[in-house]
Write a protein that holds these residues in place. Sequence first.
Motif, PDB file in Angstrom:
ATOM      1  N   VAL A 159       0.606  -3.368  -6.125  1.00 54.74           N
ATOM      2  CA  VAL A 159       0.692  -2.129  -5.345  1.00 54.74           C
ATOM      3  C   VAL A 159      -0.650  -1.415  -5.394  1.00 54.74           C
ATOM      4  CG1 VAL A 159       1.809   0.130  -5.134  1.00 54.74           C
ATOM      5  CG2 VAL A 159       3.160  -1.864  -5.800  1.00 54.74           C
ATOM      6  N   PHE A 160      -1.199  -1.096  -4.230  1.00 54.49           N
ATOM      7  CA  PHE A 160      -2.446  -0.327  -4.159  1.00 54.49           C
ATOM      8  C   PHE A 160      -2.098   1.138  -3.959  1.00 54.49           C
ATOM      9  CE2 PHE A 160      -5.942   1.748  -1.982  1.00 54.49           C
ATOM     10  CZ  PHE A 160      -7.035   1.327  -2.715  1.00 54.49           C
ATOM     11  N   GLU A 161      -2.601   1.984  -4.868  1.00 55.25           N
ATOM     12  CA  GLU A 161      -2.338   3.420  -4.734  1.00 55.25           C
ATOM     13  C   GLU A 161      -3.541   4.202  -5.245  1.00 55.25           C
ATOM     14  OE1 GLU A 161      -1.701   5.718  -7.341  1.00 55.25           O
ATOM     15  OE2 GLU A 161      -1.849   4.304  -9.023  1.00 55.25           O
ATOM     16  N   MET A 162      -3.711   5.426  -4.755  1.00 57.49           N
ATOM     17  CA  MET A 162      -4.817   6.298  -5.156  1.00 57.49           C
ATOM     18  C   MET A 162      -4.306   7.688  -5.527  1.00 57.49           C
ATOM     19  SD  MET A 162      -7.628   5.130  -2.259  1.00 57.49           S
ATOM     20  CE  MET A 162      -8.931   6.201  -2.886  1.00 57.49           C
ATOM     21  N   GLY A 163      -3.005   7.752  -5.883  1.00 62.15           N
ATOM     22  CA  GLY A 163      -2.453   9.041  -6.273  1.00 62.15           C
ATOM     23  C   GLY A 163      -1.990   9.860  -5.080  1.00 62.15           C
ATOM     24  N   THR A 164      -1.618  11.119  -5.353  1.00 60.75           N
ATOM     25  CA  THR A 164      -1.066  11.988  -4.309  1.00 60.75           C
ATOM     26  C   THR A 164      -2.074  12.998  -3.764  1.00 60.75           C
ATOM     27  OG1 THR A 164      -0.266  13.517  -6.018  1.00 60.75           O
ATOM     28  CG2 THR A 164       1.263  11.804  -5.260  1.00 60.75           C
ATOM     29  N   ASP A 165      -3.298  12.991  -4.294  1.00 65.75           N
ATOM     30  CA  ASP A 165      -4.297  13.987  -3.854  1.00 65.75           C
ATOM     31  C   ASP A 165      -5.256  13.420  -2.809  1.00 65.75           C
ATOM     32  OD1 ASP A 165      -3.247  15.863  -5.633  1.00 65.75           O
ATOM     33  OD2 ASP A 165      -4.498  15.111  -7.280  1.00 65.75           O
ATOM     34  N   VAL A 166      -5.060  12.173  -2.418  1.00 62.87           N
ATOM     35  CA  VAL A 166      -5.949  11.526  -1.446  1.00 62.87           C
ATOM     36  C   VAL A 166      -5.236  11.425  -0.106  1.00 62.87           C
ATOM     37  CG1 VAL A 166      -7.320   9.454  -0.952  1.00 62.87           C
ATOM     38  CG2 VAL A 166      -6.990  10.203  -3.324  1.00 62.87           C
ATOM     39  N   ASP A 167      -5.983  11.601   0.979  1.00 65.83           N
ATOM     40  CA  ASP A 167      -5.410  11.516   2.319  1.00 65.83           C
ATOM     41  C   ASP A 167      -4.866  10.109   2.575  1.00 65.83           C
ATOM     42  OD1 ASP A 167      -5.740  10.917   5.414  1.00 65.83           O
ATOM     43  OD2 ASP A 167      -5.605  13.094   5.178  1.00 65.83           O
ATOM     44  N   PRO A 168      -3.664   9.974   3.149  1.00 65.24           N
ATOM     45  CA  PRO A 168      -3.064   8.651   3.410  1.00 65.24           C
ATOM     46  C   PRO A 168      -3.961   7.738   4.229  1.00 65.24           C
ATOM     47  CG  PRO A 168      -1.440  10.382   3.773  1.00 65.24           C
ATOM     48  CD  PRO A 168      -2.763  11.066   3.557  1.00 65.24           C
ATOM     49  N   ARG A 169      -4.744   8.300   5.124  1.00 65.55           N
ATOM     50  CA  ARG A 169      -5.630   7.491   5.956  1.00 65.55           C
ATOM     51  C   ARG A 169      -6.682   6.777   5.095  1.00 65.55           C
ATOM     52  NH1 ARG A 169      -4.198  12.223   7.791  1.00 65.55           N
ATOM     53  NH2 ARG A 169      -3.446  12.561   9.916  1.00 65.55           N
ATOM     54  N   GLU A 170      -7.229   7.524   4.113  1.00 62.71           N
ATOM     55  CA  GLU A 170      -8.220   6.943   3.219  1.00 62.71           C
ATOM     56  C   GLU A 170      -7.591   5.879   2.314  1.00 62.71           C
ATOM     57  OE1 GLU A 170     -11.970   6.302   1.523  1.00 62.71           O
ATOM     58  OE2 GLU A 170     -11.329   7.277   3.383  1.00 62.71           O
ATOM     59  N   ILE A 171      -6.348   6.124   1.891  1.00 62.37           N
ATOM     60  CA  ILE A 171      -5.637   5.148   1.062  1.00 62.37           C
ATOM     61  C   ILE A 171      -5.463   3.834   1.812  1.00 62.37           C
ATOM     62  CG2 ILE A 171      -3.429   4.625  -0.051  1.00 62.37           C
ATOM     63  CD1 ILE A 171      -3.158   7.616  -0.653  1.00 62.37           C
ATOM     64  N   VAL A 172      -5.079   3.927   3.078  1.00 64.23           N
ATOM     65  CA  VAL A 172      -4.872   2.721   3.887  1.00 64.23           C
ATOM     66  C   VAL A 172      -6.200   2.000   4.111  1.00 64.23           C
ATOM     67  CG1 VAL A 172      -4.202   1.875   6.170  1.00 64.23           C
ATOM     68  CG2 VAL A 172      -2.797   3.597   5.018  1.00 64.23           C
ATOM     69  N   ARG A 173      -7.254   2.767   4.366  1.00 66.47           N
ATOM     70  CA  ARG A 173      -8.576   2.160   4.595  1.00 66.47           C
ATOM     71  C   ARG A 173      -9.035   1.375   3.358  1.00 66.47           C
ATOM     72  NH1 ARG A 173     -10.769   6.398   6.116  1.00 66.47           N
ATOM     73  NH2 ARG A 173     -10.675   6.128   8.368  1.00 66.47           N
ATOM     74  N   LYS A 174      -8.930   1.998   2.192  1.00 69.43           N
ATOM     75  CA  LYS A 174      -9.338   1.331   0.945  1.00 69.43           C
ATOM     76  C   LYS A 174      -8.397   0.174   0.607  1.00 69.43           C
ATOM     77  CE  LYS A 174     -12.842   3.980  -0.225  1.00 69.43           C
ATOM     78  NZ  LYS A 174     -14.233   3.443  -0.327  1.00 69.43           N
ATOM     79  N   ILE A 224       0.849  -1.195   0.000  1.00 66.15           N
ATOM     80  CA  ILE A 224       0.000   0.000   0.000  1.00 66.15           C
ATOM     81  C   ILE A 224       0.882   1.242   0.000  1.00 66.15           C
ATOM     82  CG2 ILE A 224      -1.717   1.331   1.281  1.00 66.15           C
ATOM     83  CD1 ILE A 224      -2.877  -1.233   2.337  1.00 66.15           C
ATOM     84  N   ALA A 225       0.687   2.101  -1.006  1.00 65.24           N
ATOM     85  CA  ALA A 225       1.482   3.328  -1.152  1.00 65.24           C
ATOM     86  C   ALA A 225       0.809   4.458  -0.383  1.00 65.24           C
ATOM     87  CB  ALA A 225       1.619   3.689  -2.625  1.00 65.24           C
ATOM     88  N   ALA A 226       1.240   4.662   0.866  1.00 64.98           N
ATOM     89  CA  ALA A 226       0.629   5.688   1.719  1.00 64.98           C
ATOM     90  C   ALA A 226       1.507   6.914   1.891  1.00 64.98           C
ATOM     91  CB  ALA A 226       0.300   5.090   3.091  1.00 64.98           C
ATOM     92  N   ASP A 227       2.592   6.995   1.117  1.00 67.00           N
ATOM     93  CA  ASP A 227       3.458   8.177   1.160  1.00 67.00           C
ATOM     94  C   ASP A 227       3.071   9.067  -0.021  1.00 67.00           C
ATOM     95  OD1 ASP A 227       5.390  10.097   1.243  1.00 67.00           O
ATOM     96  OD2 ASP A 227       7.107   8.732   1.185  1.00 67.00           O
ATOM     97  N   VAL A 228       2.296  10.117   0.258  1.00 67.46           N
ATOM     98  CA  VAL A 228       1.806  11.009  -0.808  1.00 67.46           C
ATOM     99  C   VAL A 228       2.586  12.322  -0.849  1.00 67.46           C
ATOM    100  CG1 VAL A 228      -0.511  10.021  -0.653  1.00 67.46           C
ATOM    101  CG2 VAL A 228       0.051  12.045   0.706  1.00 67.46           C
TER     102      VAL A 228
END
Length: 478
Positions: free
Chosen positions: A160-175, A136-140
């Motif tokens: 690798v799960f990622e949602m880009g750099t415009d999303v909060d790391p907490r939400e990235i980890v949750r998803k 999980i890529a949580a370093d934005v």
Amino acid sequence: MAFEGLTERLQKTFSGLRRKGKISESDVRDAMREIRLALLEADVNLGVVKDFVKNVRAKAVGTEVLDGVNPSQQIVKIVNDELTKTMGESAVPLNKSAKIPTVIMMAGLQGAGKTTTVGKLAKYLEENEKARPLLIAADVYRPAAIKQLQVVGQQVHAPVFEMGTDVDPREIVRKGMEQARADHNDYVLIDTAGRLQIDEKLMQELADIKEIAKPDEILLVVDAMTGQAAVDVAKGFNEQLEITGVVLTKLDGDTRGGAALSIRAVTGKPIKFTGQGEKMNALDVFYPDRMANRILGMGDILTLVDKAQKNFDEKQAKDLTEKMQLNTFDFNDFISQMDQVQNMGPMEDIIKMIPGLASNPQLKNIKIDPKDMAHTKAIVLSMTEAERTNPDLLNPSRRRRIAAGSGRPIVEVNRMIKQFNASKKMMNQMSKGNMSGMEQMMGGGIKGKIGKMAMGSMVKRQQKQKKRRLKNAKRFKS
């Protein structure tokens, strides 16, 4: 090489003790002063040094040691035991969840090698547990951090799960956690953001991610080359995040090694892995007893065996043994073995793991240029398939063509072929139980010098042991 300076100082101290028939309390006191200075120079935490010296002195100043037949060796054992105890007694395995996925949260400052370590750990889990990890890529925040993790993921064949750099790391980890549960991944490795230093914003984000992911492991990645700073970082993260273990990176570039000797004693948290090199397989389980042996120049044969088992194919090894017995070992086998040895790491590091060679002063500054191996490989690859399979075809005209094709001097080509033939003959003899070719092999190793010095070291050690046994026998009789 890690601990190089400390190893040299300790060996010098023990060498002085070995020259004495009996060791007095003043000898022990002088030795403890040298050990204290050696540890401080290695950047070991001052409090750890004080406790270490105090414990060794208490055990060393005793009638059993002072009146023993070989007191210097007993003091070496005491120091070895105390080093092992300081670093944690035994290896500590990863915590594992009762149900999948097991969640591992990686934390650390920028530049410590956190993202690379995520990839190394994923490969370790794939190879040793047949696991299917999700990264999980949580370093934005750090530029190209997500791209780096994607590249690492491709190298180790992990999604690798990622949602880009415009999303909060907490939400990235949750998803990401939802994705891992849906895909039934065995492990989740969370690559969190770092900072140049510990700050309140960073710690709050990490604390929130910890609450969301509920990790089974929180591994702190620290750079061994930063010395005492690494210990301070570990202490700070542990106080605010309650880490479960430490990964020491760049240990191969730290000649002092103070961080490895201090972290467990200061934080109470175990070092679980060490990183040595950039390759994805350059992650080793941390064994305190093995590291203590290496610090004292005793070698590390168990780690060497582990590396060999990891890098050598069992079927290939069996086939190679049969070829040795039938005397059909050819240049194709030679290249295959060379590649497998290279995968084990730098040759000088391998030599230092071999007991007897690890403390040899003649091998202290040995440097084996990787280009030498590349030149040898170029010579072999310049041969035709028939020549590689049947080395007897290599007449002078063929050798001149090979020299031209590989860009190496004809003298070098002739020397390499001569060494290959000698090694082939020796391996055939050894496979049949005839050890008379051993000295020939030791003298004909890489550049010849290593083998000759190794053989000389073995002979000298045997002579010393024989003299010591005779001396001890006379002492007991008297």
